[in-house]
Scaffold this motif. Structure first.
Motif, mmCIF file in Angstrom:
data_model
loop_
_atom_site.group_PDB
_atom_site.id
_atom_site.type_symbol
_atom_site.label_atom_id
_atom_site.label_comp_id
_atom_site.label_asym_id
_atom_site.label_seq_id
_atom_site.Cartn_x
_atom_site.Cartn_y
_atom_site.Cartn_z
ATOM 1 N N LEU A 101 0.829 -1.198 0.000
ATOM 2 C CA LEU A 101 0.000 0.000 0.000
ATOM 3 C C LEU A 101 0.866 1.253 0.000
ATOM 4 O O LEU A 101 0.587 2.216 -0.724
ATOM 5 N N ALA A 119 2.306 1.625 -3.448
ATOM 6 C CA ALA A 119 1.273 2.009 -4.410
ATOM 7 C C ALA A 119 1.008 3.505 -4.336
ATOM 8 O O ALA A 119 0.838 4.178 -5.362
ATOM 9 N N LEU A 172 3.863 5.297 -6.050
ATOM 10 C CA LEU A 172 3.774 5.209 -7.509
ATOM 11 C C LEU A 172 2.752 6.208 -8.049
ATOM 12 O O LEU A 172 2.975 6.843 -9.080
ATOM 13 N N SER A 173 1.629 6.352 -7.359
ATOM 14 C CA SER A 173 0.593 7.266 -7.846
ATOM 15 C C SER A 173 1.030 8.714 -7.769
ATOM 16 O O SER A 173 0.475 9.566 -8.461
ATOM 17 N N LEU A 190 -0.083 -7.293 -8.200
ATOM 18 C CA LEU A 190 -0.794 -6.087 -7.757
ATOM 19 C C LEU A 190 0.070 -4.852 -7.957
ATOM 20 O O LEU A 190 -0.403 -3.804 -8.413
ATOM 21 N N LEU A 191 1.359 -4.978 -7.614
ATOM 22 C CA LEU A 191 2.281 -3.861 -7.784
ATOM 23 C C LEU A 191 2.421 -3.487 -9.252
ATOM 24 O O LEU A 191 2.408 -2.301 -9.618
ATOM 25 N N GLY A 215 0.225 -3.946 -11.581
ATOM 26 C CA GLY A 215 -1.001 -3.290 -11.998
ATOM 27 C C GLY A 215 -1.037 -1.829 -11.607
ATOM 28 O O GLY A 215 -1.442 -0.964 -12.400
ATOM 29 N N GLN A 216 -0.609 -1.531 -10.384
ATOM 30 C CA GLN A 216 -0.560 -0.132 -9.947
ATOM 31 C C GLN A 216 0.474 0.655 -10.733
ATOM 32 O O GLN A 216 0.251 1.815 -11.098
ATOM 33 N N ALA A 217 1.616 0.025 -11.021
ATOM 34 C CA ALA A 217 2.656 0.709 -11.793
ATOM 35 C C ALA A 217 2.142 1.053 -13.185
ATOM 36 O O ALA A 217 2.379 2.165 -13.689
ATOM 37 N N ALA A 246 -1.045 1.439 -14.133
ATOM 38 C CA ALA A 246 -2.077 2.476 -14.026
ATOM 39 C C ALA A 246 -1.438 3.853 -13.878
ATOM 40 O O ALA A 246 -1.869 4.833 -14.502
ATOM 41 N N SER A 247 -0.384 3.939 -13.070
ATOM 42 C CA SER A 247 0.301 5.223 -12.877
ATOM 43 C C SER A 247 1.055 5.640 -14.136
ATOM 44 O O SER A 247 1.069 6.816 -14.507
ATOM 45 N N ARG A 300 -1.362 6.845 -16.729
ATOM 46 C CA ARG A 300 -1.820 8.203 -16.373
ATOM 47 C C ARG A 300 -0.793 9.251 -16.775
ATOM 48 O O ARG A 300 -1.138 10.284 -17.355
#
Length: 473
Positions: free
Chosen positions: A162, A165, A168-169, A304-305, A307-309, A311-312, A315
């Motif tokens: 978390l 994540a 990364l965002s 999961l990591l 996926g977050q990477a 998405a960021s 963006r």
């Protein structure tokens, strides 16, 4: 209220606690029998104060930065805070609208250093001073027991994920994001090295390295660089075709040929996790020299990591495209008025020339053949004019059929020669242009220089178009 009894009731069970969270829960439970206050214990875990135990689970913060709130102030200074009116304290973190008073004391280790805080919040009148003395004693007793049990609980892998994540965002650039993803993968997996491969049309490329790459990462990068983009592309396609998983790590079995560069680098355990779509994303390679057995939880966390990477990253790329669209002409791709204004504001007198360019008889094209034909003319001219400029010169579209070139020159004659090259390039497309040339005067505003270039352009128009005119110095 017999506060000595409160202390005895809380501390009597502390020696029986088998871990730090249990000691915190027993402290909160015993205290809650003597006061209606909302009680919480926050311990310093990694880089935040994390709530380990509390009454009223919906009336406390799960985590708080050490610099935030009354709890952060108490942890940072090691000094208790008794606040009879929370509305008068600028550091108060509002959780419940009916809280009136707060008492926060540090939880201290035997050396007197804060390892967390014990926080109490009341919604009714209360005499804080007797509670302050009792709470401080409890903070010392609880801290000693926590240290005897091995200290505050370690950050869990889910909490770590978390935290990464969130980082990364918040990454502001693609290199920062990719570097943060590599660091997160190493921490979450406990493997020593992480390398990102980014998909490209001709295969894939290496992402940024760690600030101080260890020996294994350096060897991996050297082998992958020698293998080339095509070999890296095969690794990306393999991960996207078959999914995430351990691909090395079993003694006595040869790995697939795609991973030859990694085995030559000394990798004995590898988790390969696809990132994003195969044509725009890549693969996250997390490796170690140790021979380790598969751990499905590690793979799941890395997925999961990843996926977050992605998405960021997506963006950031979308924002970059939007910024480019906002600063460029969608028809020709040339930058337009906004960037042009910034460029001429930085123009150096005596070293910069402005070329105001207008397409001759462009209205006739639109009226005779339609706007689609006019658009094709503008696009063709834009490409021709760009091709006639030198490296470092810049071309802007500032109106329907109006362009401006900003060029670096040492003499006015050089600016005229470049303008003549533009008129020749336009003729090769079947159209003609009129060009006005002006060099900024010392102390002259960019708008004034552009106005003189426009006046020179209209002088060309008056004399039959298809030519160049230099404004007076």
């Amino acid at each position: 209220m017999d506060h000595q009894r409160v202390i005895r009731d809380v501390t009597v069970r502390l020696p029986m606690a088998s871990n730090a969270p249990e000691a915190c829960r027993w402290t909160v439970a015993a205290l809650s029998r003597h006061t209606p206050a909302t009680i919480s214990v926050l311990l310093h875990v990694h880089d935040r104060l994390r709530c380990v135990a509390a009454t009223g689970a919906w009336q406390v913060y799960a985590t708080v930065p050490p610099s935030a709130g009354i709890v952060g102030r108490v942890f940072t200074t090691g000094t208790a805070a008794a606040v009879p009116d929370v509305t008068a304290d600028p550091d108060y973190l509002p959780v419940r609208p009916d809280v009136t008073a707060e008492l926060c004391v540090p939880v201290l280790d035997p050396a007197g250093q804060p390892i967390g805080v014990l926080d109490l919040q009341w919604t009714e009148p209360v005499d804080l001073e007797p509670w302050r003395e009792a709470a401080q004693q409890l903070g010392v007793c609880l801290g000693a027991r926590i240290v005897a049990l091995g200290g505050p609980p370690a950050e869990s892998r889910s909490e770590m994920l978390l935290r990464h994540a969130a980082a990364l965002s918040l990454a502001a650039t693609e290199p920062d994001l990719l570097a943060a993803a590599g660091w997160a993968a190493r921490e979450v997996s406990t493997l020593s090295t992480a390398v990102l491969l980014i998909a490209e049309p001709d295969g894939a490329r290496l992402g940024p390295s760690a600030p101080a790459p260890d020996g294994l990462e350096a060897r991996i990068r050297a082998e992958l660089t020698e293998a080339g983009p095509s070999a890296l592309g095969r690794m990306v396609r393999r991960a996207h075709r078959y999914g995430a998983g351990y691909t090395l790590g079993e003694a006595g079995h040869q790995p697939t040929g795609d991973y030859g560069p990694l085995t030559r680098a000394g990798v004995r355990t590898l988790v390969a996790v696809p990132v994003g779509p195969p044509d725009a994303g890549g693969v996250l390679l997390v490796a170690d020299e140790r021979l380790l057995g598969p751990d499905p939880t590690t793979v799941s966390l890395l997925e999961l990591l990843a996926g977050q990477a992605w998405a960021s990253l997506d963006r950031l790329r979308t924002l970059a495209r939007l910024r480019e669209q906002a600063s460029s002409d969608p028809l020709t791709g040339l930058r337009h008025t906004g960037p042009f204004g910034q460029r001429i504001a930085a123009a150096m007198p005596g070293r910069t020339a402005l070329l105001a360019i207008d397409v001759d008889d462009f209205k006739t094209v639109n009226d005779t053949y339609g706007h689609q034909a006019g658009d094709r003319v503008l696009v063709g001219l834009a490409r021709a004019l760009e091709g006639a400029l030198r490296h470092g010169d810049e071309l802007y579209r500032i109106g329907g059929d109006e362009f401006v070139a900003v060029i670096e020159v040492s003499r006015p004659e050089e600016a005229v020669r470049i303008a003549e090259r533009l008129t020749e390039a336009a003729r090769r497309t079947g159209r003609t242009i009129s060009v006005g040339v002006a060099l900024p005067r010392p102390g002259e505003t960019p708008d004034r220089t552009l106005r003189r270039a426009d006046q020179a352009l209209y002088a060309v128009k008056r004399h039959g178009r298809d030519g160049v005119h230099l404004a007076a110095a």
